[in-house]
Design a protein around this motif. Structure first.
Motif, PDB file in Angstrom:
ATOM      1  N   LEU A  86       0.839  -1.286   0.137  1.00 31.83           N
ATOM      2  CA  LEU A  86       0.034   0.038   0.109  1.00 31.83           C
ATOM      3  C   LEU A  86       0.799   1.404   0.063  1.00 31.83           C
ATOM      4  CD1 LEU A  86      -2.897   0.920  -0.056  1.00 31.83           C
ATOM      5  CD2 LEU A  86      -2.720   0.917   2.593  1.00 31.83           C
ATOM      6  N   LEU A  87       1.941   1.185   0.785  1.00 32.90           N
ATOM      7  CA  LEU A  87       2.749   2.457   0.770  1.00 32.90           C
ATOM      8  C   LEU A  87       3.553   2.673  -0.669  1.00 32.90           C
ATOM      9  CD1 LEU A  87       4.421   4.481   2.362  1.00 32.90           C
ATOM     10  CD2 LEU A  87       6.239   2.559   2.883  1.00 32.90           C
ATOM     11  N   PHE A  88       3.972   1.694  -1.116  1.00 29.68           N
ATOM     12  CA  PHE A  88       4.545   1.846  -2.468  1.00 29.68           C
ATOM     13  C   PHE A  88       3.618   2.238  -3.731  1.00 29.68           C
ATOM     14  CE2 PHE A  88       8.274   0.062  -0.502  1.00 29.68           C
ATOM     15  CZ  PHE A  88       9.374   0.718  -0.881  1.00 29.68           C
ATOM     16  N   LEU A  89       2.317   1.677  -3.622  1.00 30.84           N
ATOM     17  CA  LEU A  89       1.270   2.050  -4.221  1.00 30.84           C
ATOM     18  C   LEU A  89       1.322   3.576  -4.221  1.00 30.84           C
ATOM     19  CD1 LEU A  89      -2.166   0.341  -4.832  1.00 30.84           C
ATOM     20  CD2 LEU A  89      -2.276   2.717  -4.353  1.00 30.84           C
ATOM     21  N   LYS A  90       1.197   4.153  -3.257  1.00 27.80           N
ATOM     22  CA  LYS A  90       1.156   5.782  -3.266  1.00 27.80           C
ATOM     23  C   LYS A  90       2.331   6.366  -3.819  1.00 27.80           C
ATOM     24  CE  LYS A  90      -2.803   5.381  -0.955  1.00 27.80           C
ATOM     25  NZ  LYS A  90      -4.208   5.485  -1.752  1.00 27.80           N
ATOM     26  N   ILE A  91       3.385   5.833  -3.415  1.00 31.45           N
ATOM     27  CA  ILE A  91       4.769   6.468  -3.732  1.00 31.45           C
ATOM     28  C   ILE A  91       4.778   6.338  -5.505  1.00 31.45           C
ATOM     29  CG2 ILE A  91       7.334   6.064  -3.767  1.00 31.45           C
ATOM     30  CD1 ILE A  91       7.106   5.021  -0.878  1.00 31.45           C
ATOM     31  N   PHE A  92       4.535   5.241  -5.904  1.00 34.00           N
ATOM     32  CA  PHE A  92       4.682   5.120  -7.437  1.00 34.00           C
ATOM     33  C   PHE A  92       3.319   5.363  -8.189  1.00 34.00           C
ATOM     34  CE2 PHE A  92       7.535   1.323  -6.057  1.00 34.00           C
ATOM     35  CZ  PHE A  92       8.772   2.160  -6.502  1.00 34.00           C
ATOM     36  N   ARG A  93       2.364   5.761  -7.541  1.00 34.33           N
ATOM     37  CA  ARG A  93       1.140   6.300  -8.161  1.00 34.33           C
ATOM     38  C   ARG A  93       0.562   5.391  -8.960  1.00 34.33           C
ATOM     39  NH1 ARG A  93       2.887  12.837  -8.823  1.00 34.33           N
ATOM     40  NH2 ARG A  93       3.173  13.233  -6.682  1.00 34.33           N
ATOM     41  N   VAL A  94       0.411   4.135  -8.748  1.00 35.18           N
ATOM     42  CA  VAL A  94      -0.182   3.241  -9.513  1.00 35.18           C
ATOM     43  C   VAL A  94      -1.686   3.674 -10.139  1.00 35.18           C
ATOM     44  CG1 VAL A  94      -0.611   0.720  -9.826  1.00 35.18           C
ATOM     45  CG2 VAL A  94       1.247   1.328  -8.356  1.00 35.18           C
ATOM     46  N   GLU A  95      -1.917   3.185 -11.361  1.00 37.25           N
ATOM     47  CA  GLU A  95      -2.894   3.583 -12.075  1.00 37.25           C
ATOM     48  C   GLU A  95      -4.101   2.801 -11.332  1.00 37.25           C
ATOM     49  OE1 GLU A  95      -2.884   2.745 -16.215  1.00 37.25           O
ATOM     50  OE2 GLU A  95      -0.664   3.473 -16.393  1.00 37.25           O
ATOM     51  N   ARG A  96      -5.201   3.245 -11.104  1.00 30.23           N
ATOM     52  CA  ARG A  96      -6.416   2.799 -10.414  1.00 30.23           C
ATOM     53  C   ARG A  96      -6.842   1.351 -10.896  1.00 30.23           C
ATOM     54  NH1 ARG A  96      -9.719   3.994  -6.544  1.00 30.23           N
ATOM     55  NH2 ARG A  96     -11.910   2.977  -6.485  1.00 30.23           N
ATOM     56  N   ASN A  97      -6.788   1.266 -12.217  1.00 26.07           N
ATOM     57  CA  ASN A  97      -7.140  -0.049 -12.819  1.00 26.07           C
ATOM     58  C   ASN A  97      -6.134  -1.435 -12.412  1.00 26.07           C
ATOM     59  OD1 ASN A  97      -5.287   1.171 -14.799  1.00 26.07           O
ATOM     60  ND2 ASN A  97      -6.013  -0.512 -16.181  1.00 26.07           N
ATOM     61  N   ARG A  98      -5.336  -0.935 -11.975  1.00 28.44           N
ATOM     62  CA  ARG A  98      -3.983  -1.635 -11.853  1.00 28.44           C
ATOM     63  C   ARG A  98      -3.819  -1.902 -10.160  1.00 28.44           C
ATOM     64  NH1 ARG A  98       0.734  -0.655 -16.371  1.00 28.44           N
ATOM     65  NH2 ARG A  98      -0.434  -1.725 -17.811  1.00 28.44           N
ATOM     66  N   GLN A  99      -4.355  -1.169  -9.367  1.00 28.14           N
ATOM     67  CA  GLN A  99      -4.143  -1.245  -7.955  1.00 28.14           C
ATOM     68  C   GLN A  99      -4.668  -2.747  -7.369  1.00 28.14           C
ATOM     69  OE1 GLN A  99      -6.080   2.053  -6.202  1.00 28.14           O
ATOM     70  NE2 GLN A  99      -4.645   3.625  -7.159  1.00 28.14           N
ATOM     71  N   GLY A 100      -5.529  -3.152  -7.749  1.00 31.35           N
ATOM     72  CA  GLY A 100      -6.238  -4.569  -7.141  1.00 31.35           C
ATOM     73  C   GLY A 100      -4.872  -5.431  -7.481  1.00 31.35           C
ATOM     74  N   VAL A 101      -4.634  -5.722  -8.697  1.00 36.12           N
ATOM     75  CA  VAL A 101      -3.233  -6.494  -8.924  1.00 36.12           C
ATOM     76  C   VAL A 101      -2.198  -6.319  -8.154  1.00 36.12           C
ATOM     77  CG1 VAL A 101      -1.972  -7.620 -10.739  1.00 36.12           C
ATOM     78  CG2 VAL A 101      -4.182  -6.946 -11.258  1.00 36.12           C
ATOM     79  N   ARG A 234       7.171  -7.039  -4.329  1.00 33.20           N
ATOM     80  CA  ARG A 234       7.063  -8.303  -3.755  1.00 33.20           C
ATOM     81  C   ARG A 234       8.361  -9.083  -3.273  1.00 33.20           C
ATOM     82  NH1 ARG A 234       6.228 -12.120  -1.940  1.00 33.20           N
ATOM     83  NH2 ARG A 234       4.952 -10.988  -0.777  1.00 33.20           N
ATOM     84  N   LEU A 235       9.375  -8.919  -3.960  1.00 36.08           N
ATOM     85  CA  LEU A 235      10.543  -9.723  -3.983  1.00 36.08           C
ATOM     86  C   LEU A 235      11.698  -9.244  -2.603  1.00 36.08           C
ATOM     87  CD1 LEU A 235      11.252 -10.716  -7.600  1.00 36.08           C
ATOM     88  CD2 LEU A 235      10.112 -12.099  -5.793  1.00 36.08           C
ATOM     89  N   LEU A 236      11.801  -8.110  -2.535  1.00 38.31           N
ATOM     90  CA  LEU A 236      12.571  -7.314  -1.719  1.00 38.31           C
ATOM     91  C   LEU A 236      12.075  -6.443  -0.568  1.00 38.31           C
ATOM     92  CD1 LEU A 236      15.563  -6.459  -4.539  1.00 38.31           C
ATOM     93  CD2 LEU A 236      15.539  -8.322  -2.797  1.00 38.31           C
ATOM     94  N   ALA A 237      11.235  -5.792  -0.829  1.00 30.46           N
ATOM     95  CA  ALA A 237      10.720  -4.677   0.200  1.00 30.46           C
ATOM     96  C   ALA A 237       9.665  -5.223   1.139  1.00 30.46           C
ATOM     97  CB  ALA A 237       9.834  -3.764  -0.470  1.00 30.46           C
ATOM     98  N   ALA A 238       8.925  -6.283   0.574  1.00 30.61           N
ATOM     99  CA  ALA A 238       8.244  -6.990   1.501  1.00 30.61           C
ATOM    100  C   ALA A 238       8.720  -8.094   2.630  1.00 30.61           C
ATOM    101  CB  ALA A 238       6.932  -7.773   0.843  1.00 30.61           C
ATOM    102  N   PRO A 239       9.599  -8.949   2.076  1.00 31.50           N
ATOM    103  CA  PRO A 239      10.289  -9.674   2.930  1.00 31.50           C
ATOM    104  C   PRO A 239      11.290  -9.193   3.847  1.00 31.50           C
ATOM    105  CG  PRO A 239      11.077  -9.906   0.604  1.00 31.50           C
ATOM    106  CD  PRO A 239       9.914  -9.062   0.416  1.00 31.50           C
ATOM    107  N   ILE A 240      11.991  -8.018   3.213  1.00 29.46           N
ATOM    108  CA  ILE A 240      13.073  -7.248   4.418  1.00 29.46           C
ATOM    109  C   ILE A 240      12.229  -6.629   5.411  1.00 29.46           C
ATOM    110  CG2 ILE A 240      14.618  -5.293   4.278  1.00 29.46           C
ATOM    111  CD1 ILE A 240      15.625  -6.124   1.523  1.00 29.46           C
TER     112      ILE A 240
END
Length: 312
Positions: A86-101, A234-240
Motif C-alpha cells: 500500500l505504501l509503494f502503491l502511493k509512492i509509485f502512483r499506481v493507476e487505479r485499474n492496476r491497484q487491485g493486482v 514483492r521480492l525485496l521490500a516486503a520480505p526485508i
C-alpha cells in the motif's frame, strides 16, 4: 551458508527447468493447453501427495507448537506485506485499474506453487511440515481478502467459504493433520508412492512457469517499469520489512520458524493472480506479466534475502 548454497543450487535447477518449459512451448512441442493440464495435475495430485507425506512423522510437541506459531505469524506477515504494498502503491502512483493486482501480488506470495518445493529442498520433511501450517490462514486470506483487493468495490458474491475450504490443498492439510495427531501410519508402499509422486511438484511447477512465459512475447514481460516496481516490492521490500520486524523479537532470531517465514515472504507472486484478475475484473495482462517477471527475478533475489537473513 550451507543453506544458502542449497537455495542457489535449487533455484538454478529451477531456472533450467523454466527454460526447458519455455522451449517446449515456444517451439510448439506441446499443445497450448499443456500448462493448464500440468497445473491441474500439480494442484490435485502431486502437491497434495507431497504435503500429506510431510505429515507422516512421529509426533513432536515442539514441532507442533512451532507450526501453530507459524499459522499465527503468517497473518502478521501478510499484514506487513500489505502495508508495504500500500505504501509503494502511493509512492509509485499506481493507476487505479492496476491497484487491485498490485495489492494482491505485493501481499501474497506463491506458497504452494513454488514455496513448498523450495522449502522441502532446503529443510526437508520437517521444514515442509512447518510451512504447511502457513497455508491454513493463507488460503482463506488469499481467496477472501485477495478478492476484495482485486474487485476494488465490485461485486464479491463469488467468494464463498465453501470454495476456500474445499480446495485440494486445504483438504490435504486437514487429512495430514488427522494422520499426524492420531499417528495413523499408512503402509510403507503408500508412503513411498506419495513421496515419489510428491517429488514431481517442483519440476512441474517450473515447467508451468516456462510454458506460460512462451505464450506471449518476452518484451511484454521485461519492458515495463511498473512491473519491475511491483517485483521490487514483492521480492525485496516486503520480505526485508518482515525481517526487520522479526528483529524486534530476539527469541525467534535463530529458529527454523523465522527462516521459513522469511522465505515464504520472498517468493514470487501467486500463480492464481491471473485467475483472480479474470474472475473479479482486474487487469489480467498486468497480472500475468507481473507473475511471470517475479517468478524469473526471484531466482536472483531470494539468495539476497536469504543472505540478509543469515547475517541479521
Amino acid at each position: 551458508m550451507v543453506q544458502l548454497l542449497v537455495l542457489v543450487e535449487v533455484l538454478f535447477i529451477f531456472l533450467l527447468i523454466i527454460l526447458l518449459g519455455y522451449s517446449l512451448g515456444k517451439f510448439k512441442l506441446v499443445s497450448d493447453r499443456f500448462a493448464d493440464d500440468l497445473n491441474t495435475l500439480m494442484m490435485n495430485v502431486t502437491l497434495p501427495m507431497m504435503l500429506i507425506n510431510s505429515f507422516i512423522q512421529p509426533f513432536s510437541q515442539e514441532l507442533t507448537e512451532q507450526g501453530l506459531i507459524i499459522a499465527l505469524v503468517t497473518i502478521g506477515c501478510l499484514f506487513i506485506s500489505f502495508l508495504v504494498g500500500l505504501l509503494f502503491l502511493k509512492i509509485f502512483r499506481v493507476e487505479r485499474n492496476r491497484q487491485g493486482v498490485w495489492l494482491l501480488i505485493s501481499t501474497f506470495s506463491n506458497l504452494g506453487f513454488a514455496g513448498f518445493p523450495i522449502i522441502e529442498a532446503m529443510y526437508g520433511k520437517e521444514g515442509l511440515f512447518l510451512a504447511s501450517f502457513a497455508q491454513i490462514p493463507y488460503g482463506p486470506c488469499f481467496f477472501i481478502l485477495g478478492a476484495l483487493m482485486m474487485t476494488m468495490g465490485q461485486d464479491t458474491n463469488k467468494v464463498t467459504l465453501r470454495k476456500v475450504f474445499a480446495s485440494p490443498i486445504m483438504i490435504t492439510i486437514a487429512i495430514g493433520l488427522v494422520l499426524y495427531f492420531t499417528q495413523i501410519k499408512p503402509p510403507t508402499f503408500a508412503v513411498k508412492t506419495m513421496s515419489m509422486i510428491g517429488s514431481m511438484t517442483g519440476p512441474i511447477a517450473m515447467l508451468i512457469v516456462g510454458l506460460k512465459l512462451s505464450l506471449f512475447p518476452l518484451a511484454e514481460v521485461f519492458s515495463s517499469a511498473i512491473q519491475y516496481k511491483l517485483a521490487f516490492v514483492r521480492l525485496l521490500a516486503a520480505p526485508i520489512a518482515v525481517l526487520l520486524v522479526f528483529k524486534l523479537f530476539p527469541a525467534a532470531s535463530d529458529t527454523l520458524l523465522r527462516s521459513i517465514m522469511i522465505i515464504t515472504c520472498a517468493l514470487p507472486g501467486p500463480g492464481n493472480a491471473t485467475n483472480m484478475a479474470v474472475t473479479y475484473g482486474g487487469d489480467v495482462n498486468f497480472a500475468a506479466r507481473c507473475t511471470a517477471l517475479t517468478a524469473i527475478l526471484s531466482i536472483f533475489t531470494m539468495p539476497i534475502v536469504f543472505f540478509l537473513l543469515s547475517i541479521a
